[in-house]
Structures are given as structure tokens and as C-alpha cells.
Design an enzyme around this catalytic site. Sequence first.
Site, PDB file in Angstrom:
ATOM      1  N   ILE A 132       0.839  -1.202   0.000  1.00 31.26           N
ATOM      2  CA  ILE A 132       0.000   0.000   0.000  1.00 31.26           C
ATOM      3  C   ILE A 132       0.873   1.251   0.000  1.00 31.26           C
ATOM      4  O   ILE A 132       1.854   1.323   0.734  1.00 31.26           O
ATOM      5  CB  ILE A 132      -0.910   0.023   1.250  1.00 31.26           C
ATOM      6  N   CYS A 133       0.495   2.216  -0.812  1.00 33.65           N
ATOM      7  CA  CYS A 133       1.153   3.528  -0.799  1.00 33.65           C
ATOM      8  C   CYS A 133       0.223   4.490  -0.067  1.00 33.65           C
ATOM      9  O   CYS A 133      -0.753   4.980  -0.636  1.00 33.65           O
ATOM     10  CB  CYS A 133       1.422   4.004  -2.224  1.00 33.65           C
ATOM     11  N   LEU A 134       0.523   4.727   1.208  1.00 33.84           N
ATOM     12  CA  LEU A 134      -0.276   5.619   2.045  1.00 33.84           C
ATOM     13  C   LEU A 134       0.667   6.315   3.012  1.00 33.84           C
ATOM     14  O   LEU A 134       1.404   5.655   3.749  1.00 33.84           O
ATOM     15  CB  LEU A 134      -1.341   4.820   2.803  1.00 33.84           C
TER      16      LEU A 134
END
Length: 200
Positions: A132-134
Site C-alpha cells: 500500500i502507498c499511504l
Amino acid sequence: MAATWNVILRLASLCAMAYGAKLSRSDAGIPNEARALRRIKIDWQKMNKSMGEDSIVSAQPIDDSNLWQWEGKLKGPDGSPYAGGVFKVSIRFPGEYPMKPPKVEFLTRVWHPNIADVAKVWSPMSPKPGEICLDILKDGDWSPVQTIYSVLTSLVSLLAEPNSDDPLNAAAGHQALEDPEKFKKTAVQYTKDYATETWG
């Protein structure tokens, strides 16, 4: 004499401040892993209070004897291509939690610019499926005030509002920008095919 006494008081005050800061940093001498476990138990209690049929997120340890690894579930947000789906995520806590973020990955395949899918052509640079890119999950942007509940609700928000300008899944990001209708259809199909977990 008064000047000397003022110096002594000032030094005592500085020593007390330094000692207090040291205690605060080390959590009164509690080892990192013990402090992490204590915080994980607090997060679990908070999750238990918030979980129910009407909740949009849930999470719990995979095994009560190992609090370091959890599984969570998210309900796809209404009005998005993910509506009606239930998505499973893995949550792994580091020994430095909550000073360092948990490692959170999607176990359910999802077509989304900021969530890695299975690479059609694998390379050592390919992100792991489910990655995840968060921002809040990155070391530099993580805050110890975050909880697992706030992390999971942030993931629901990410599903509702993808950031196509900074994609982890380049194909989904490109499709979302260039052909939004096709992106929506693909994401809906992924939801129907893969986001089939039961709630509860």
C-alpha cells in the site's frame, strides 16, 4: 549567597527536566516490546468497542497467543467501485510500535492506483502484491497517536479517493487518469471476483 542558591535551583530544575524527558523516552524503563504489547492490547480494546454490524472496519489477532499479527477487514465505501466488497488486510506490528508504523498489506486483490497488484512482468523492483502507498504508513509520516482503527478507516478513505498522480500500481493509475470508465469497470469486476469475504 542568593546568586549561588539560584544557580543551584536552576541546575536542579534542569536535572529534573532531563530526568523526566529520559523517563518519557523510555516509558519509565519499560522495554520496547513490552511497551508495544501494552499499546497493541489498548488498540485491540478500542477495536472491540468499535466493531459491529454497522462498522466499516474490523480487526483482531490471528491467534490470541500471538498479538503481533492481526487480520483486518474493510467494507468497500458506498459510491465507489469497491462498494459491496469486503477486503482483507494483514497487519504486522514491529517491536517499536507505536513509535514505528505497523506493516499493513491487502490480502484481497484490488484494482487501485495505490495498491500493488500481481505484476504481469515481475522484476526485483516490482512492489509486493497488496503493498500500500499511504503516507501515514511510512516511517517519516507515521504518528504514534494513530491507532489500528484510524489506519483501517484511512484505508477505506483511500479506496474512496485514490491518488492517481502517485501510483504504486502504474497500470491502474494510468487507466484511472486516461479512461476513468474503464478503470471503474475493472475495479468493479475485481471487487466482484475477489472481495468476497464475509463480514464478522
